[in-house]
Design an enzyme around this catalytic site. Structure first.
Site, short mmCIF file in Angstrom:
data_model
loop_
_atom_site.label_atom_id
_atom_site.label_comp_id
_atom_site.label_asym_id
_atom_site.label_seq_id
_atom_site.Cartn_x
_atom_site.Cartn_y
_atom_site.Cartn_z
N ASN A 390 0.81 -1.23 0.00
CA ASN A 390 0.00 0.00 0.00
C ASN A 390 0.84 1.28 0.00
OD1 ASN A 390 -2.52 1.57 0.36
ND2 ASN A 390 -1.58 2.06 2.32
N TRP A 408 -3.80 10.96 -13.97
CA TRP A 408 -3.89 9.85 -13.04
C TRP A 408 -4.64 8.66 -13.65
CZ3 TRP A 408 -8.91 8.45 -11.82
CH2 TRP A 408 -9.91 9.42 -12.06
P1 FAD Z 1 -4.26 -4.64 4.63
O1 FAD Z 1 -3.47 -3.47 5.05
O2 FAD Z 1 -4.08 -5.89 5.37
O3 FAD Z 1 -5.81 -4.21 4.67
C1 FAD Z 1 -6.87 -5.17 4.70
C2 FAD Z 1 -7.86 -4.90 3.61
O4 FAD Z 1 -8.48 -3.63 3.79
C3 FAD Z 1 -7.27 -4.86 2.23
O5 FAD Z 1 -7.09 -6.15 1.68
C4 FAD Z 1 -8.28 -4.03 1.47
O6 FAD Z 1 -9.38 -4.79 1.04
C5 FAD Z 1 -8.74 -3.03 2.54
N1 FAD Z 1 -7.95 -1.81 2.41
C6 FAD Z 1 -6.75 -1.55 2.96
N2 FAD Z 1 -6.35 -0.30 2.64
C7 FAD Z 1 -7.32 0.22 1.86
C8 FAD Z 1 -7.49 1.46 1.20
N3 FAD Z 1 -6.60 2.46 1.29
N4 FAD Z 1 -8.61 1.65 0.48
C9 FAD Z 1 -9.54 0.70 0.39
N5 FAD Z 1 -9.43 -0.50 0.97
C10 FAD Z 1 -8.34 -0.74 1.71
N6 FAD Z 1 -6.89 -2.22 -2.98
C11 FAD Z 1 -7.47 -3.22 -3.66
O7 FAD Z 1 -8.00 -4.14 -3.03
N7 FAD Z 1 -7.50 -3.23 -5.03
C12 FAD Z 1 -6.95 -2.22 -5.76
O8 FAD Z 1 -7.02 -2.26 -6.99
C13 FAD Z 1 -6.29 -1.17 -5.07
N8 FAD Z 1 -5.68 -0.17 -5.73
C14 FAD Z 1 -5.08 0.86 -5.03
C15 FAD Z 1 -4.49 1.92 -5.75
C16 FAD Z 1 -3.89 2.97 -5.06
C17 FAD Z 1 -3.26 4.10 -5.84
C18 FAD Z 1 -3.88 2.98 -3.66
C19 FAD Z 1 -3.22 4.10 -2.90
C20 FAD Z 1 -4.47 1.94 -2.94
C21 FAD Z 1 -5.08 0.88 -3.62
N9 FAD Z 1 -5.68 -0.20 -2.92
C22 FAD Z 1 -6.30 -1.20 -3.63
C23 FAD Z 1 -5.79 -0.18 -1.45
C24 FAD Z 1 -4.63 -0.88 -0.71
O9 FAD Z 1 -3.40 -0.45 -1.21
C25 FAD Z 1 -4.68 -2.40 -0.82
O10 FAD Z 1 -5.97 -2.85 -0.49
C26 FAD Z 1 -3.70 -3.05 0.16
O11 FAD Z 1 -2.39 -2.65 -0.15
C27 FAD Z 1 -3.82 -4.55 0.07
O12 FAD Z 1 -2.90 -5.18 0.93
P2 FAD Z 1 -3.40 -5.98 2.21
O13 FAD Z 1 -4.50 -6.90 1.82
O14 FAD Z 1 -2.20 -6.57 2.84
O15 FAD Z 1 -4.02 -4.82 3.07
#
Ligand code: FAD
Length: 521
Positions: A390, A408
């Site tokens: 993230n 963007w």
């Molecule tokens: P964790 O930190 O363990 O979080 C758990 C869950 O919470 C994630 O799996 C996700 O479903 C949700 N979550 C976490 N952070 C965010 C956030 N900022 N916004 C919305 N939901 C969140 N997430 C996606 O699932 N798909 C994408 O296509 C996507 N594109 C992104 C693009 C950009 C430019 C940015 C800044 C963020 C994006 N994210 C996206 C949000 C976030 O980066 C990812 O969900 C996260 O990195 C996934 O890793 P994790 O499952 O270990 O997250």
């Protein structure tokens, strides 16, 4: 006692129905981005109704690789869906439910028409599904409903993607929230007050009635789960292998991850989540995006781990709960403001910004050759794995929009085309947050300095070393800024590019252009 009485009641109903003989027809469950058995309202409703009417359940999935890729789904995500489809087939078989798989490209019909064709072939009396919120998907579902109803088939659909239904978290004036914190507090109040996180549908019931012969024959003819090869999915082998190792398929895998995260990692999440070299986040996003696990299951388990507290308790846990609420927030925004998914900025005044469309700069960004090691490491992680941490998503997205001054939407599309967890609501929300065009986004004047992000979030440079091998041997400050820190001759030996843009110049350019464009309105 209640369960025992319910069991007796359903046993009596089953006995009554079996003495009458099975009801004609079947119940059809159409699976989409909900490839799981647990916490699946459409599947549970279908099996409960089927048990009461002695009508067998049959399942359907539509493979549409051409359209998926045409809609910017990453091949690595299509592969993930197909891998999970094979797991779903096994789980359904354990419930004695056959899975029909139709490849849309073979029959010349669209998705809605194919569902109707299958419904006819298996003599479905009701078709069940879970709703999707993207504009095109909503149109498709509406069309399917119309065709089915015209053919005398009932339709039952459910909300499974959010903890709170879109449209149910509103201001006192009944309007959608545009500020996350306010949304979050109302969300928490409603979830806790109504125990929404604990309202799981009953476990699906196994089929006990034989399928009609015609439905069996149809399922026999259409039961193969295609693999990437059958669908002609062009996938880089090394990338596919890395993604398969990092993200094995299946519902059990998703739950094991959730448990492992909550037991071993969540307590330190608030500090570890910004350090991409540490494995500090859940890595659940591909499973959430493809519906292998639900956000309700995540919130419910996190609450248990956090002494039933959404806020307070362990800081890491409440921070993680908050991130999952962001996911709901962006879905609510997509439903309330569907224009965001149609190449439009949430803040219409920012549509005046004269973004650049510089192909060379875009290629350098997408290939990880910007000369900023932290940015390049992020892009190379994405290109190698189909997943990016993230913090790097934020840094690379902000770099594209605010340092390179590129539209963007170019970056948003690139992410969708490469992410295994590509998710329109989250991706669009994240990109607009970084570009300063979105709902409750980073203010336009907040422009990450890629060098200070690097020293702060990857202090030892381990993340950079892993993804940018040309720099693997560098020590100290040079890992973050080889161009600025090394003598020229040494820098040239690395085979690594000089920075493509000066941060201070880029910052001034963005601020001036943004203010001018917004003022013009
Ligand atoms: P964790 O930190 O363990 O979080 C758990 C869950 O919470 C994630 O799996 C996700 O479903 C949700 N979550 C976490 N952070 C965010 C956030 N900022 N916004 C919305 N939901 C969140 N997430 C996606 O699932 N798909 C994408 O296509 C996507 N594109 C992104 C693009 C950009 C430019 C940015 C800044 C963020 C994006 N994210 C996206 C949000 C976030 O980066 C990812 O969900 C996260 O990195 C996934 O890793 P994790 O499952 O270990 O997250």
């Amino acid at each position: 006692t209640v369960a025992a009485v319910a069991g007796l009641a359903s046993a009596a109903a089953a006995a009554l129905f079996s003495s009458l003989g099975p009801a004609a027809g079947t119940s059809l469950v159409w699976f989409k981005a909900d490839l799981r058995i647990k916490d699946n309202p459409a599947l549970s409703a279908a099996t409960a109704a089927a048990a009461a009417t002695s009508r067998p359940v049959i399942a359907l999935f539509l493979v549409n690789v051409g359209e998926w890729l045409g809609h910017d789904m990453a091949p690595i995500r299509a592969d993930f869906l197909l891998r999970n489809l094979a797991c779903l087939k096994k789980s359904l078989a354990a419930l004695n439910i056959r899975l029909i798989v139709r490849n849309i490209e073979e029959n010349g019909l669209d998705s809605s028409e194919t569902v109707a064709e299958v419904a006819r072939a298996v003599d479905a009396r009701t078709v069940y599904w879970n709703r999707e919120f993207e504009v095109d998907e909503r149109k498709r579902d509406k069309k399917t409903e119309t065709i089915l109803k015209a053919a005398g088939v009932e339709v039952a659909h459910f909300q499974d993607q959010c903890v709170m239904d879109p449209g149910s978290v509103l201001t006192k004036e009944g309007k959608p929230y545009k500020v996350f914190t306010k949304f979050k507090y109302t969300w928490i109040t409603l979830v806790v007050r109504n125990r929404v996180h604990a309202q799981f549908p009953p476990a699906p019931v196994a089929n006990s009635v034989e399928l009609p012969a015609a439905a069996t024959a149809y399922a026999d003819a259409h039961s193969d789960c295609p693999t990437k090869l059958d669908t002609g999915l062009q996938l880089d082998e090394a990338k596919a292998k890395a993604a398969r190792e990092m993200f094995p398929a299946g519902e059990d895998e998703a739950h094991a991850r959730l448990t492992h995260f909550l037991t071993d990692k969540a307590r330190k999440y608030d500090s570890a989540r910004d350090l991409p070299a540490s494995d500090g986040t859940s890595s659940l996003s591909p499973y959430l995006s493809s519906g292998i696990i639900t956000s309700r299951q995540c919130i419910s388990a996190a609450l248990k781990a956090n002494n039933n507290k959404m806020e307070g308790g362990t800081e890491g846990l409440s921070k993680w709960i908050s991130e999952v609420i962001w996911r709901d927030f962006y879905r609510h925004i997509l439903v309330e403001f569907p224009r965001v998914s149609k190449n439009r900025a949430f803040k219409s005044e920012t549509e005046n910004i004269p973004w650049l469309y510089d192909d060379e700069a875009f290629a350098a960004w997408s290939e990880g050759r910007t000369g900023y090691p932290f940015v390049d490491a992020g892009m190379r992680q994405l290109n190698s794995l189909g997943w990016m941490h993230n913090r790097l998503r934020m840094v690379t997205a902000m770099f594209l929009a605010k340092n390179l001054f590129l539209d963007w939407k170019m970056g948003e599309r690139y992410f969708m085309r490469h992410l295994i967890d590509g998710d329109l609501a989250n991706n669009n929300g994240g990109w607009q947050w970084c570009a300063g065009t979105g709902v409750d986004c980073a203010p336009y004047f907040r422009i990450f300095n890629p060098l200070s992000q690097s020293t702060k979030c990857d202090p030892k440079g381990d993340y950079i070393r892993r993804w940018v091998p040309e720099l693997a041997k560098l020590k100290g400050k040079a890992i973050h800024d080889p161009y600025g820190e090394l003598p020229k001759a040494e820098f040239l030996k690395l085979g690594y590019p000089a920075p493509i843009v000066d941060h201070k110049f880029a910052r001034d350019r963005f601020l001036t252009a943004f203010k001018l464009a917004v003022k013009k309105l």
